[in-house]
Structures are given as structure tokens and as C-alpha cells.
Motif scaffolding. Structure first.
Motif, PDB file in Angstrom:
ATOM      1  N   ARG A 227       9.155 -22.166 -14.254  1.00 40.42           N
ATOM      2  CA  ARG A 227       7.796 -22.354 -14.754  1.00 40.42           C
ATOM      3  C   ARG A 227       6.802 -22.348 -13.590  1.00 40.42           C
ATOM      4  O   ARG A 227       7.027 -22.959 -12.551  1.00 40.42           O
ATOM      5  N   VAL A 228       5.681 -21.663 -13.801  1.00 42.38           N
ATOM      6  CA  VAL A 228       4.649 -21.578 -12.772  1.00 42.38           C
ATOM      7  C   VAL A 228       3.959 -22.936 -12.622  1.00 42.38           C
ATOM      8  O   VAL A 228       3.932 -23.744 -13.547  1.00 42.38           O
ATOM      9  N   THR A 229       3.422 -23.186 -11.451  1.00 39.89           N
ATOM     10  CA  THR A 229       2.609 -24.379 -11.214  1.00 39.89           C
ATOM     11  C   THR A 229       1.172 -24.068 -11.636  1.00 39.89           C
ATOM     12  O   THR A 229       0.648 -23.009 -11.313  1.00 39.89           O
ATOM     13  N   SER A 230       0.559 -25.004 -12.355  1.00 40.71           N
ATOM     14  CA  SER A 230      -0.816 -24.804 -12.815  1.00 40.71           C
ATOM     15  C   SER A 230      -1.797 -25.471 -11.854  1.00 40.71           C
ATOM     16  O   SER A 230      -1.573 -26.591 -11.404  1.00 40.71           O
ATOM     17  N   TYR A 231      -2.911 -24.771 -11.584  1.00 42.54           N
ATOM     18  CA  TYR A 231      -3.920 -25.268 -10.642  1.00 42.54           C
ATOM     19  C   TYR A 231      -5.315 -25.174 -11.278  1.00 42.54           C
ATOM     20  O   TYR A 231      -5.684 -24.141 -11.829  1.00 42.54           O
ATOM     21  N   PHE A 232      -6.089 -26.269 -11.135  1.00 37.38           N
ATOM     22  CA  PHE A 232      -7.443 -26.293 -11.688  1.00 37.38           C
ATOM     23  C   PHE A 232      -8.407 -27.001 -10.727  1.00 37.38           C
ATOM     24  O   PHE A 232      -7.993 -27.876  -9.968  1.00 37.38           O
ATOM     25  N   PRO A 233      -9.706 -26.669 -10.800  1.00 37.00           N
ATOM     26  CA  PRO A 233     -10.690 -27.299  -9.915  1.00 37.00           C
ATOM     27  C   PRO A 233     -11.483 -28.429 -10.573  1.00 37.00           C
ATOM     28  O   PRO A 233     -12.397 -28.976  -9.955  1.00 37.00           O
ATOM     29  N   PHE A 234     -11.163 -28.777 -11.825  1.00 33.77           N
ATOM     30  CA  PHE A 234     -12.052 -29.630 -12.607  1.00 33.77           C
ATOM     31  C   PHE A 234     -12.172 -31.062 -12.081  1.00 33.77           C
ATOM     32  O   PHE A 234     -13.220 -31.687 -12.185  1.00 33.77           O
TER      33      PHE A 234
END
Length: 486
Positions: A227-234
Motif C-alpha cells: 500500500r502506498v503512503t498517503s501525504y497531505f499538506p492540510f
């Protein structure tokens, strides 16, 4: 056969062979050029919006027209996106749930008109006459569980208790209001009817029993092979690993699907071949719902997006995943990514890919916006008004949201510090849409920037009288009063 006859036949054969080869080469050359254009565009999007990894596929007809992986599944360890990469698709889960609901409708086990209280007991009285169709179309008016917090501490019981104490937001069927509570309820209704866990029923009835590359998990922190790692700037303004969202199993229907690109492509094929739903059921699922107080164009958990009379249906997830099908064009586009550093409109990216493949598929709203902008710049307001009046003669007129377009033009001039042009446009919009709170709010903002406090106040009050703009007009009036006192 005479020698000269043989030579003639040989030349005819060679001519035919060269002709066929030239066609094949030309078509192949065209395809390669289009594929290169898609690739260049995706690399541009990836760089501009700091997207860690992307898995893209375009199906044209029955063939894979373009398929490629870009970037990293995990940045820290330089793990590339690959064929086995599994993406959490977030709200792109919802069309899968819609298919499940319509499968049950086909089986005669459920109806869009059914009250949710038929399947779920202990609901507040104000919830009991909400129907299944209101959940699918986000028109229930229910309080939204996503505002109550996140993480493991927000159990199903605590989320339910908080939701039950809240007031209804509006009358059922009135308007579109995106809401996770709707899908918590659909989750429980599906399990009640089938007697199975949601994940089990969907795996069996939509994914041919696949459980390794298709599964449900609403927790991005959970360690899952491939599974890919999820990245967000929020949370911080810069890209970090995904923070906990509403994680419990009870949110599976809202945001829990995890899937590889290949499995999603297979699912799309089953949908097209009517193996998941009958053709008439599928069209019912895509049918535009009639809201009683809104012109929102939306189906039963599917967005309907029309581009120059080309209808498409799809959905997105958390700004990073998208799926779109153009049934009449036999075109499907899949864009799965694992995050972003800067916010962008992923539907616009899908639109652009569709346009690269077929130039007749384009955003009428966007092209008309730029044409009107140029007229305003070159010729002024009088010519703009003449052009505006002729728009209703266009064959694709119904794709235009003129209120939104003029408002956007106004803000374009506002950002360019051309205040008078902005005020002229906002004023024109109030004349065209006198019952819209938003146009008065925008005009109020322009007058406030110009320091015309009385005119700003007047327009914000009008916006409030027409229903308000989610509290913005009221907030601006408070600021005006404070400014007056100074």
C-alpha cells in the motif's frame, strides 16, 4: 499468366501493402504523439502540485490506450509506484457503494423510496422518514459525522451519539450537502439486508472474490503490504504523512476502499459489460436527481460532468484519486495518486486528459470564460453584454453556469486591482441573478475593498436576506461596524 501481368499484379500488391502500412504507421504515430502529450502533462501536474506518485490508465474502446506509473509510493525510502501498488481511494469508494445499493434494488431487496427506519432502529424521529435516495444524493439534511473529530477515539457509538443530538440542516431532498453520515447509514442498511459484512459482500459481487488487491481499511496508518503512503499538506501547510481521519470500520462505505489500478480497470470493464448492473439499472444510477431547491447536477453518488455535450460520470477521493467514464465515447480515465503538496482540481486534470485524446471533449465553461475575459479586456463592458446575450444560442448552452462565470471574471479583475471593472461585473450579475445571495456578497466585497462602507453594508444585508453565504456576509458586517467605529 504473361510476365507483364505478373509485374502489374506485383505492383498492385506492393501498392496495397505500402498503403496499409502507411495507415498503420500514421495511426501508430498519432497515438504515440498523443501518449507523449499525456505523459508530458502528467509530469507537469506532478511537479506543479508536488504529487508524490501517480498511477494513470486510459481505456479507449476495449483497449488500454495509455498506462503508466509515475513517482514514489513512499518518499522516505524512494519506493516507486508499480503495478502492485495499492491506493486508498478515499471517497472514490462511494460509487462502489452506489453499485451495491442498485444491485440490491435489482434483486428486489431494497428500494430508493424505502425509509431508512425500515432497516435501522433507534433513530431520532427527525431522521425516520429520510429515504435511501436522500442518502445516495447527499440530500438528507442530516448532521455530518466528519465534523465531530477524527482518530480512533471517535468510535461508532460516540459519533452516533453526537449526530443524534444535532438538528437537521435542511429538509430532505432540498439540496446537495456532502455528508459522511449518509454513507454510515448505507453501510448499515447493506449489512442488514445481506446479512454479510460490507467488505465481504462487495468483494464477492463486484470484484470476483479478490481480497489481496481489493480490501477495506479506513486507517492510513495501518501497515499493509504494497500500500502506498498517503501525504497531505492540510495539517501543517507542508506535505506530511496522512493524519488519522474517521478511521473506524463504520466508515468503510464513505472512504475505506483500497485497490490497485489493475483491479479498478477490471471493475470498469465489468461495469461496461453490464456484469455488475443491467443497462437500465446503470442508467437509473446515473440519472440526475431532482433537488427541490437546487440546480445541482448529481446522480446517485455519481457526479455527472458534461463537456461539450459529451456526458461523463465519476467521482473523486480526497483530492487525489479520480475515475471517470464517458459511456458514449467508450472512454475511461483512472487517476490514482497518494497525495499532494498543493491543492488542485483533479477533475480538471481528468478533463485535460480527455481533451488530449479527443479534442471535441472540452470544458465549455472554461473556454467561454477566457473568450469573455478577452472581450472585456479588448472591447469593454458593452461588447461583453452583447456577447453574454448570445450565449443562450449555443448548442451546449446548458453546460454553462453564467452566474459562476461572471463572478469568477469579477474576481479576476479584483485580483488584478481593476476595481471598477470588478464592480461593473458584480453589479451586472446582481441584475441577472437577483435571488442569489452569493452575487450580492461578491459585490459587497468589492465595495468594501473600495472603502464604500455603506454600499458594502447594503449588499451584505441583501445577501443575508436571501439566505446568507455560510456566515461570510454576517462576518463582513461585523468588520464593517468595527471599521466604522474607527
Amino acid at each position: 499468366m504473361l510476365v507483364n501481368e505478373k509485374l502489374i499484379m506485383k505492383k498492385q500488391y506492393q501498392f496495397l501493402l505500402y498503403f496499409l502500412l502507411s495507415i498503420v504507421f500514421n495511426v501508430s504515430g498519432q497515438n504515440i504523439a498523443v501518449q507523449k502529450q499525456i505523459e508530458d502533462y502528467i509530469l507537469e501536474v506532478q511537479q506543479q502540485y508536488e504529487v508524490p506518485g501517480i498511477s494513470l490508465c486510459v481505456i479507449k474502446g476495449d483497449e488500454v490506450f495509455y498506462k503508466k506509473n509515475f513517482g514514489f509510493a513512499n518518499i522516505e525510502h524512494s519506493v516507486p509506484i508499480k503495478k502492485t501498488s495499492i491506493f486508498r481511494v478515499y471517497s472514490l469508494t462511494k460509487p462502489i457503494i452506489a453499485v451495491t445499493v442498485f444491485q440490491l434494488i435489482e434483486q428486489g431487496k431494497l428500494s430508493l423510496e424505502d425509509a431508512i427506519s425500515k432497516y435501522i432502529k433507534g433513530l431520532p424521529d427527525s431522521w425516520k422518514d429520510i429515504q435511501v435516495k436522500h442518502l445516495l444524493t447527499h440530500s438528507s439534511g442530516l448532521p455530518d459525522m466528519r465534523v465531530f473529530g477524527s482518530g480512533a477515539e471517535l468510535t461508532e457509538q460516540s459519533a452516533k451519539e453526537k449526530a443524534f443530538k444535532e438538528s437537521m440542516r435542511f429538509s430532505k431532498g432540498e439540496r446537495y450537502d456532502y455528508n459522511q453520515t449518509n454513507f454510515w447509514l448505507l453501510h448499515r442498511i447493506i449489512e442488514k439486508i445481506t446479512g454479510e459484512k460490507l467488505a465481504d459482500f462487495i468483494a464477492k459481487n463486484q470484484f470476483e472474490g479478490e481480497r489481496t488487491n481489493v480490501f477495506f481499511s479506513s486507517d492510513s496508518k495501518q501497515i499493509v503490504k504494497n500500500r502506498v503512503t498517503s501525504y497531505f499538506p492540510f495539517a501543517t501547510g507542508t506535505m506530511i504523512i496522512d493524519l488519522p481521519t474517521i478511521e473506524g470500520d463504520y466508515m468503510f462505505a464513505a472512504n475505506g476502499l483500497n485497490i490497485t489500478l489493475d483491479e479498478l480497470v477490471k471493475w470498469d470493464k465489468r461495469l461496461k459489460e453490464n456484469k455488475l448492473l443491467k443497462p437500465e439499472t446503470k442508467m437509473k444510477m446515473w440519472e440526475t436527481f431532482s433537488y427541490t431547491a437546487s440546480d445541482k447536477v448529481f446522480g446517485y453518488s455519481w457526479n455527472k460532468i458534461t463537456r461539450n455535450r459529451h456526458d461523463s460520470y465519476g467521482f473523486t477521493g480526497s483530492l487525489i484519486t479520480a475515475y471517470r467514464i464517458f459511456p458514449k465515447d467508450k472512454l475511461s480515465i483512472f487517476l490514482l495518486s497518494n497525495g499532494l503538496g498543493k491543492i488542485y482540481d483533479i477533475d480538471t486534470v481528468v478533463d485535460k486528459i480527455a481533451n488530449i485524446i479527443d479534442k471535441d471533449i472540452y470544458n465549455v465553461q472554461e473556454q467561454t470564460f477566457y473568450k469573455l475575459y478577452q472581450i472585456l479586456e479588448d472591447k469593454g463592458l458593452a461588447d461583453f453584454k452583447k456577447s453574454y446575450k448570445t450565449l443562450n444560442e449555443l448548442p451546449n448552452y446548458n453546460e454553462l453556469n453564467l452566474e459562476e462565470m461572471v463572478n469568477s471574471l469579477g474576481y479576476t479583475f479584483l485580483r488584478n486591482q481593476e476595481l471598477q471593472k470588478a464592480i461593473q461585473l458584480f453589479t451586472f450579475n446582481t441584475q441577472q441573478y437577483p435571488n442569489s445571495a452569493n452575487v450580492y456578497d461578491s459585490l459587497g466585497e468589492a465595495y468594501l475593498i473600495q472603502n464604500e462602507l455603506k454600499l458594502a453594508e447594503k449588499n451584505y444585508q441583501k445577501a443575508i436576506a436571501l439566505g446568507g453565504t455560510n456566515g461570510n456576509a454576517k462576518e463582513m458586517l461585523v468588520r464593517i461596524q468595527a471599521k466604522k467605529k474607527k
